[in-house]
Design an enzyme around this catalytic site. Sequence first.
Site, PDB file in Angstrom:
ATOM      1  N   SER A  78      79.174  74.829  27.474  1.00 54.64           N
ATOM      2  CA  SER A  78      78.677  73.570  26.903  1.00 54.64           C
ATOM      3  C   SER A  78      77.732  73.798  25.735  1.00 54.64           C
ATOM      4  O   SER A  78      76.722  74.473  25.889  1.00 54.64           O
ATOM      5  CB  SER A  78      77.890  72.766  27.951  1.00 54.64           C
ATOM      6  OG  SER A  78      78.664  72.512  29.069  1.00 54.64           O
TER       7      SER A  78
ATOM      8  N   HIS B 149      83.097  70.171  24.426  1.00 56.20           N
ATOM      9  CA  HIS B 149      84.085  71.240  24.587  1.00 56.20           C
ATOM     10  C   HIS B 149      85.294  70.903  23.710  1.00 56.20           C
ATOM     11  O   HIS B 149      85.980  69.920  23.968  1.00 56.20           O
ATOM     12  CB  HIS B 149      84.547  71.345  26.044  1.00 56.20           C
ATOM     13  CG  HIS B 149      83.470  71.767  26.994  1.00 56.20           C
ATOM     14  ND1 HIS B 149      83.353  73.051  27.448  1.00 56.20           N
ATOM     15  CD2 HIS B 149      82.461  71.088  27.561  1.00 56.20           C
ATOM     16  CE1 HIS B 149      82.317  73.132  28.265  1.00 56.20           C
ATOM     17  NE2 HIS B 149      81.765  71.951  28.342  1.00 56.20           N
TER      18      HIS B 149
ATOM     19  N   HIS C  31      86.645  73.002  34.030  1.00 54.79           N
ATOM     20  CA  HIS C  31      85.789  72.994  35.220  1.00 54.79           C
ATOM     21  C   HIS C  31      86.558  72.392  36.387  1.00 54.79           C
ATOM     22  O   HIS C  31      87.362  71.478  36.213  1.00 54.79           O
ATOM     23  CB  HIS C  31      84.534  72.146  34.972  1.00 54.79           C
ATOM     24  CG  HIS C  31      83.707  72.588  33.813  1.00 54.79           C
ATOM     25  ND1 HIS C  31      84.008  72.249  32.521  1.00 54.79           N
ATOM     26  CD2 HIS C  31      82.590  73.357  33.764  1.00 54.79           C
ATOM     27  CE1 HIS C  31      83.112  72.789  31.718  1.00 54.79           C
ATOM     28  NE2 HIS C  31      82.239  73.474  32.436  1.00 54.79           N
TER      29      HIS C  31
ATOM     30  N   TYR D 144      85.281  70.473  38.552  1.00 54.45           N
ATOM     31  CA  TYR D 144      84.887  69.067  38.746  1.00 54.45           C
ATOM     32  C   TYR D 144      85.675  68.087  37.882  1.00 54.45           C
ATOM     33  O   TYR D 144      85.651  66.892  38.105  1.00 54.45           O
ATOM     34  CB  TYR D 144      83.369  68.881  38.540  1.00 54.45           C
ATOM     35  CG  TYR D 144      82.863  69.158  37.135  1.00 54.45           C
ATOM     36  CD1 TYR D 144      83.140  68.304  36.069  1.00 54.45           C
ATOM     37  CD2 TYR D 144      82.086  70.279  36.869  1.00 54.45           C
ATOM     38  CE1 TYR D 144      82.665  68.551  34.794  1.00 54.45           C
ATOM     39  CE2 TYR D 144      81.608  70.549  35.605  1.00 54.45           C
ATOM     40  CZ  TYR D 144      81.911  69.678  34.566  1.00 54.45           C
ATOM     41  OH  TYR D 144      81.449  69.943  33.312  1.00 54.45           O
ATOM     42  N   GLU D 145      86.388  68.615  36.897  1.00 55.33           N
ATOM     43  CA  GLU D 145      87.238  67.731  36.082  1.00 55.33           C
ATOM     44  C   GLU D 145      88.502  67.344  36.849  1.00 55.33           C
ATOM     45  O   GLU D 145      89.257  66.485  36.397  1.00 55.33           O
ATOM     46  CB  GLU D 145      87.644  68.439  34.784  1.00 55.33           C
ATOM     47  CG  GLU D 145      86.487  68.704  33.837  1.00 55.33           C
ATOM     48  CD  GLU D 145      86.916  69.546  32.649  1.00 55.33           C
ATOM     49  OE1 GLU D 145      87.489  68.975  31.705  1.00 55.33           O
ATOM     50  OE2 GLU D 145      86.700  70.778  32.669  1.00 55.33           O
TER      51      GLU D 145
ATOM     52  N   ALA E 198      75.704  76.856  30.104  1.00 55.87           N
ATOM     53  CA  ALA E 198      74.402  76.206  30.136  1.00 55.87           C
ATOM     54  C   ALA E 198      74.031  76.145  31.612  1.00 55.87           C
ATOM     55  O   ALA E 198      74.888  75.893  32.457  1.00 55.87           O
ATOM     56  CB  ALA E 198      74.501  74.810  29.549  1.00 55.87           C
TER      57      ALA E 198
ATOM     58  N   MET F  16      77.625  74.927  36.820  1.00 56.15           N
ATOM     59  CA  MET F  16      78.860  74.404  37.415  1.00 56.15           C
ATOM     60  C   MET F  16      80.120  75.122  36.911  1.00 56.15           C
ATOM     61  O   MET F  16      81.210  74.556  36.936  1.00 56.15           O
ATOM     62  CB  MET F  16      78.983  72.909  37.116  1.00 56.15           C
ATOM     63  CG  MET F  16      77.794  72.083  37.561  1.00 56.15           C
ATOM     64  SD  MET F  16      77.939  70.410  36.980  1.00 56.15           S
ATOM     65  CE  MET F  16      76.294  69.776  37.353  1.00 56.15           C
ATOM     66  N   SER F  17      79.955  76.350  36.447  1.00 59.97           N
ATOM     67  CA  SER F  17      81.135  77.044  35.906  1.00 59.97           C
ATOM     68  C   SER F  17      81.046  78.526  36.243  1.00 59.97           C
ATOM     69  O   SER F  17      80.379  78.917  37.189  1.00 59.97           O
ATOM     70  CB  SER F  17      81.186  76.849  34.386  1.00 59.97           C
ATOM     71  OG  SER F  17      80.066  77.480  33.777  1.00 59.97           O
TER      72      SER F  17
ATOM     73  N   ASN G 125      67.655  73.398  30.864  1.00 59.64           N
ATOM     74  CA  ASN G 125      66.711  72.468  31.499  1.00 59.64           C
ATOM     75  C   ASN G 125      66.095  73.172  32.698  1.00 59.64           C
ATOM     76  O   ASN G 125      66.613  74.179  33.162  1.00 59.64           O
ATOM     77  CB  ASN G 125      67.459  71.209  31.967  1.00 59.64           C
ATOM     78  CG  ASN G 125      68.600  71.558  32.924  1.00 59.64           C
ATOM     79  OD1 ASN G 125      69.673  71.988  32.493  1.00 59.64           O
ATOM     80  ND2 ASN G 125      68.360  71.416  34.212  1.00 59.64           N
TER      81      ASN G 125
ATOM     82  N   HIS H 158      72.958  65.075  30.906  1.00 59.77           N
ATOM     83  CA  HIS H 158      73.828  65.937  30.109  1.00 59.77           C
ATOM     84  C   HIS H 158      73.329  65.993  28.661  1.00 59.77           C
ATOM     85  O   HIS H 158      73.446  67.015  27.989  1.00 59.77           O
ATOM     86  CB  HIS H 158      75.264  65.407  30.166  1.00 59.77           C
ATOM     87  CG  HIS H 158      76.274  66.277  29.471  1.00 59.77           C
ATOM     88  ND1 HIS H 158      76.436  67.615  29.794  1.00 59.77           N
ATOM     89  CD2 HIS H 158      77.150  66.015  28.474  1.00 59.77           C
ATOM     90  CE1 HIS H 158      77.385  68.129  29.008  1.00 59.77           C
ATOM     91  NE2 HIS H 158      77.825  67.187  28.205  1.00 59.77           N
TER      92      HIS H 158
HETATM   93  N1  HPA Z   1      72.394  72.174  37.367  1.00 64.11           N
HETATM   94  C1  HPA Z   1      73.717  72.442  37.353  1.00 64.11           C
HETATM   95  N2  HPA Z   1      74.398  72.693  36.245  1.00 64.11           N
HETATM   96  C2  HPA Z   1      73.730  72.685  35.085  1.00 64.11           C
HETATM   97  C3  HPA Z   1      72.355  72.416  35.017  1.00 64.11           C
HETATM   98  C4  HPA Z   1      71.644  72.145  36.225  1.00 64.11           C
HETATM   99  O1  HPA Z   1      70.431  71.897  36.262  1.00 64.11           O
HETATM  100  N3  HPA Z   1      72.004  72.499  33.702  1.00 64.11           N
HETATM  101  C5  HPA Z   1      73.135  72.800  33.015  1.00 64.11           C
HETATM  102  N4  HPA Z   1      74.187  72.915  33.850  1.00 64.11           N
END
Ligand code: HPA
Length: 272
Positions: free
Chosen positions: A30, A61, A83, A85-86, A113, A211-212, A235, A247
């Site tokens: 991302s 993406h 992903h 989750y998609e 990320a 998440m990847s 973050n 996001h």
């Molecule tokens: N959690 C899960 N996936 C993420 C995060 C997070 O805080 N930041 C970027 N991808």
Amino acid sequence: MGLLEKIIETRQYLLSKIQQTPAIGLVLGSGLGVLAEEINNPVIFPYHEIPHFTVSTVTGHAGQLVVGELSGKLVVAMQGRFHYYEGHSLAAVTYPIRVMKAIGVQQIIVTNAAGGINPAFKPGDLMLIRDHINMTGQNPLIGPHIKEFGVRFPDMSESYSKTLITLAKETAAKNKINLVEGVYAGMLGPSYETPAEIRFLDQIGASAVGMSTVPEVIIARHAGIEVLGISCISNLAAGISEFALTHEEVMETTEKSKVEFLRLVKEIVAAM
Ligand code: HPA
């Protein structure tokens, strides 16, 4: 058609359009897809034109495979990844890694990320992935064993290459790029974690969460590809941050740390 036959078709398609085959693969997460724009003499393959490829749906993406030169090395980059989750199967999520292997890739750099769990981390930090924890309850190798792809029970004790980690650290030091190090916990998403989940991940040894990456690394290791992983801490994870997670924040931070990220990856590729 079986997975092996599909891979062979995809391979034929790609090889018919490139002169030389890359030994280095890049998976761009991302907000980090911009790196593909730095590739010289690119041959671009939009995912929808590649036989048996899936198409990614997340904003940020682009969805194309780019083959060309980066830091004087021939690379193949996934600009945009898939992903779970998609709604894609893990076979689809990891298909590009198997294709990379089929066209001759021996080393990959996976990027993402991630939310920072280690309290010493700040948004914008770049984290070298030392190891991962698969928290998805899933595994891309579930199913019939296809021996052409690798062994039934692959070793994961050096998922992230010690040699490449050393190379990345030396490269960062030489170029005065700040690099932290830690363990990546791979979740399914798409909801972010609860503060209780983050406390749990902290206790089991995770430094960052995303998440990847985990499915791709499992397939890469199964295929005998050496892996280097880099997370952009976009973050602070839930409960560590006093703010709600969005996001947009993830994209904004990766946008800011992009310059250092690009510099680091380009220098690492040069040294590989
Ligand atoms: N959690 C899960 N996936 C993420 C995060 C997070 O805080 N930041 C970027 N991808």
